[in-house]
Design a protein around this motif. Structure first.
Motif: not given
Length: 311
Positions: A282-311
């Motif tokens: 589950p830790a890897i699944e969370l990590a992959s979800g974070v990376a998936r959100q990040v690469i869908g936006q421009r730049g190295a530092l972007v906002p995260l949808d924390l609620d979506a990561l917990q679903r």
């Protein structure tokens, strides 16, 4: 390393933060930000675990751009109390070029004050004295002055013996090293002082000739790494952790906008996930979800949808 304890932890990330110039939404324009591999990881860790004490250890200049960098770090909730200022250097700069979402970089970092971050061994020791997790990368080591690198690795090894969890991303940039042999030898020395190693298979294959992620895992386990999690782009994430081994296939990426910081944000997600779940998959699944959100936006530092990561 059997996992990370739940509750409030102190994580210290060590390395270089740079001025980032990245393509803006308007063609021909650039957007300025601050980023760097270990800084990106501590940034996302703090987003995911605002209750943790997150400290960054580096060195900056005494100029305005350095002051702006420190101010932004503090605004993100990071502890910058151990970052010292150089009167003769400033911060490095890099330019991102994008082609179909994949990035390439041009760097100007010869003047970087971060090259001096390990010159004061007592400062390094003080910065990690109360840490639960200490994180660094191959880039951290590559930028250090040669006469301080050995002392830095000694401090990391001492911290591990003291019971701190040491996490290491090899993050290999051959152009930063004098030669490939030095890079490979130093990477393996760092892995031998680490509990968690977080390699990327494309780099491991290119630099060590690994024929598959299992070979990467075996090589790092052989020098004493307790947990190895191999990132592999859209492919399965392979792991060996606490006597278990296996793989986790990330969900498909909807749209690749900018792959900058994919691995850095994955690292942050893994730390947060290990503390939250106490189990690797589950830790890897969370990590992959974070990376998936990040690469869908421009730049190295972007906002995260924390609620979506917990679903």
């Amino acid at each position: 390393m059997t996992g990370l304890p739940a509750g409030r932890l102190c994580i210290v990330s060590i390395g270089e933060c740079m001025v980032e110039l990245a393509p803006a939404a308007t063609p021909g324009q650039l957007k300025q930000a601050f980023a760097g591999d270990t800084f990106n990881t501590i940034y996302y860790t703090k987003l995911l675990r605002p209750d943790w004490h997150a400290r960054y250890l580096s060195r900056v200049g005494a100029d305005q751009i350095s002051a702006d960098m420190l101010a932004q770090m503090a605004a993100h909730g990071l502890d910058v109390s151990h970052i010292r200022k150089s009167e003769t250097r400033t911060v490095g700069l890099y330019l991102i070029s994008l082609a179909n979402g994949e990035r390439s970089f041009a760097y100007w970092r010869g003047q970087s004050a971060a090259r001096q971050l390990a010159e004061d061994p007592q400062l390094v020791a003080a910065a990690i004295a109360d840490a639960d997790i200490v994180f660094f990368s191959g880039i951290t080591m590559a930028i250090l002055e040669p006469d301080t690198l050995a002392g830095f690795l000694d401090a990391i090894a001492t911290a591990r013996k003291a019971g701190k969890t040491i996490a290491f991303d090899p993050n290999m940039r051959p152009r930063l090293w004098r030669d490939a042999d030095e890079m490979r030898e130093t990477i393996m020395r760092a892995a031998a002082a680490s509990d968690i190693v977080l390699p990327s298979f494309d780099e491991e294959s290119a630099q060590f000739g690994d024929i598959g992620p299992s070979a990467t895992i075996a090589r790092y386990q052989a020098v004493g790494a307790a947990s190895v999690v191999v990132k592999n782009g859209p492919g399965a994430v392979c792991y060996a952790h606490c006597g278990q081994s296996g793989e986790v296939q990330p969900d498909p990426v909807g749209q690749l906008v900018d792959s900058t910081s994919a691995g850095d944000s994955f690292n942050a997600g893994l730390f947060a996930g290990l503390a939250q779940f106490g189990r690797i998959e589950p830790a890897i699944e969370l990590a992959s979800g974070v990376a998936r959100q990040v690469i869908g936006q421009r730049g190295a530092l972007v906002p995260l949808d924390l609620d979506a990561l917990q679903r």
